[in-house]
Design a protein around this motif. Structure first.
Motif, mmCIF file in Angstrom:
data_model
loop_
_atom_site.group_PDB
_atom_site.id
_atom_site.type_symbol
_atom_site.label_atom_id
_atom_site.label_comp_id
_atom_site.label_asym_id
_atom_site.label_seq_id
_atom_site.Cartn_x
_atom_site.Cartn_y
_atom_site.Cartn_z
ATOM 1 N N PHE A 1 0.841 -1.203 0.000
ATOM 2 C CA PHE A 1 0.000 0.000 0.000
ATOM 3 C C PHE A 1 0.872 1.248 0.000
ATOM 4 O O PHE A 1 0.670 2.173 -0.792
ATOM 5 C CB PHE A 1 -0.938 0.020 1.209
ATOM 6 N N ILE A 2 1.841 1.291 0.891
ATOM 7 C CA ILE A 2 2.723 2.456 0.975
ATOM 8 C C ILE A 2 3.568 2.580 -0.290
ATOM 9 O O ILE A 2 3.795 3.677 -0.801
ATOM 10 C CB ILE A 2 3.601 2.368 2.239
ATOM 11 N N GLU A 3 4.003 1.444 -0.818
ATOM 12 C CA GLU A 3 4.787 1.461 -2.060
ATOM 13 C C GLU A 3 3.959 2.025 -3.211
ATOM 14 O O GLU A 3 4.446 2.839 -4.006
ATOM 15 C CB GLU A 3 5.250 0.045 -2.409
ATOM 16 N N ASN A 4 2.703 1.591 -3.316
ATOM 17 C CA ASN A 4 1.845 2.019 -4.426
ATOM 18 C C ASN A 4 1.334 3.448 -4.262
ATOM 19 O O ASN A 4 1.223 4.194 -5.233
ATOM 20 C CB ASN A 4 0.643 1.067 -4.569
ATOM 21 N N ALA A 5 1.015 3.837 -3.030
ATOM 22 C CA ALA A 5 0.437 5.163 -2.802
ATOM 23 C C ALA A 5 1.501 6.253 -2.703
ATOM 24 O O ALA A 5 1.218 7.432 -2.962
ATOM 25 C CB ALA A 5 -0.413 5.151 -1.536
#
Length: 368
Positions: free
Chosen positions: A257-261
């Motif tokens: 999630f953090i990687e994508n966002a």
């Protein structure tokens, strides 16, 4: 002569019976895993595979002298394929199923396995409240989406002055995602707050979604979707200049999630029953072993799948694969990696929930 013949036949029958029993005991225990291993839901599925494998590897894939064979199948979030997989498991005398990744697919699996008294299914992630309070063959280590489960979350929302809440959910897993928003809303309303402003969908035209958010002017947006779609929606909202506070279901709370966002992940609130900074000795040992095997940190879903593996091993020591439900309910309480896991009579669990916020690219626990 006749007595000798009878004695001989009796000995032969005894030897054959004992041999058959011995052979049966030495047959492997078959376990089927079904879930999304490809596509956008695979972040959960592959983490669960990792957790399951680690648990059984630590036991050398053996319990009571019987080897454990695990068959992994990708349901691709396709109902017909999922049905075929479950029927294949039945044809191969597989009595234990770990799965599915999403509640929508678990519902499909249950429509088949609940017709067989000797089948047992346990999930690390299927949280729909639709499955609660039913005497069936489905258990889970993930808490159901009932209104009580949201108490700590809605307390946080109320205490921080969020009055106008806008909901967004993934329609492709509505059994879980819409159910999440419904029960979040029930918890809010039970405390004197207003219902959600909207039940919008992640597959909506994002420009229309942004316009609707602007028009309804919420002070909190809550999203229940996978990490990829949650990140996509939040990024677009921020790109369009909306600074509204965002909260997300635990479904999206993965490293991806953090990687994508990216920067858009900053400040997003999560309410979950998992703390990667837990001081529990068993959790620290699990993390150490997981990192050593996979060279990455475990997610909540890897942890819960690992717990499933440990629970199955413990229960299988007390009886064979056709007695899983009975023996699990006789024990009820098990050690999780962070806390106790207590099953009720319907296979649902009670666990503690905490609030987190993304700060500097990390999930940080915040006060209620």
């Amino acid at each position: 002569m006749k007595k000798l013949l009878i004695l001989f036949l009796a000995i032969v029958i005894f030897v054959v019976t004992v041999s058959l029993l011995f052979y049966k005991e030495k047959e492997p225990i078959k376990i089927g895993f079904v879930g999304a291993l490809t596509g956008k839901y695979s972040v959960l599925g592959n983490a669960m595979v990792n957790g399951v494998l680690l648990a059984f590897e630590e036991a050398n894939y053996e319990v009571n002298g019987r080897k454990i064979d695990i068959v992994f199948k990708d349901d691709k979030q396709d109902e017909d394929l999922n049905k075929n997989i479950i029927n294949e498991f039945l044809a191969n005398d597989i009595k234990i199923i770990i799965g599915n990744v999403t509640s929508s697919m678990s519902k499909v699996t249950m429509s088949i396995i609940n017709n067989y008294d000797d089948m047992f299914m346990i999930s690390a992630s299927s949280a729909s409240n639709e499955f609660s309070g039913k005497d069936d063959n489905f258990f889970r280590v993930h808490v159901a989406n009932n209104a009580q489960r949201f108490d700590s979350f809605t307390n946080y929302v109320i205490n921080n002055g969020f009055k106008r809440v806008y909901g967004i959910y993934d329609p492709y897993n509505a059994t879980y995602a819409k159910d999440y928003l419904i029960n979040f809303e029930k918890s809010l309303v039970s405390k004197g707050e207003k219902p959600l402003l909207s039940y919008s969908k992640t597959n909506s035209n994002l420009d229309f979604l942004v316009d609707d958010i602007r028009k309804k002017n919420p002070d909190l947006i809550i999203i229940c979707a996978n990490s990829v779609d949650s990140a996509r929606v939040i990024q677009y909202i921020r790109l369009k200049g909306l600074k509204t506070q965002v909260a997300s279901a635990e479904w999206a709370r993965t490293p991806s999630f953090i990687e994508n966002a990216g920067k858009a992940a900053e400040g997003v609130i999560f309410n979950i029953d998992y703390d990667e900074n837990s001081a529990s000795p068993s959790y620290k040992e699990f993390v150490h072993n997981y990192k050593r095997k996979y060279d990455i940190s475990p997610s909540m879903y890897a942890s819960k799948a690992y717990e499933i593996g440990k629970i199955l091993l413990e229960v299988l020591e007390k009886g064979d694969e056709t007695q899983i439900k009975r023996n699990l309910l006789l024990q009820k309480e098990f050690e999780g990696v962070q806390d106790k896991i207590l099953f009720d009579e319907y296979g649902d669990v009670i666990r503690s929930y905490y609030n987190f916020k993304v700060k500097n690219g990390e999930f940080v626990k915040v006060d209620e």
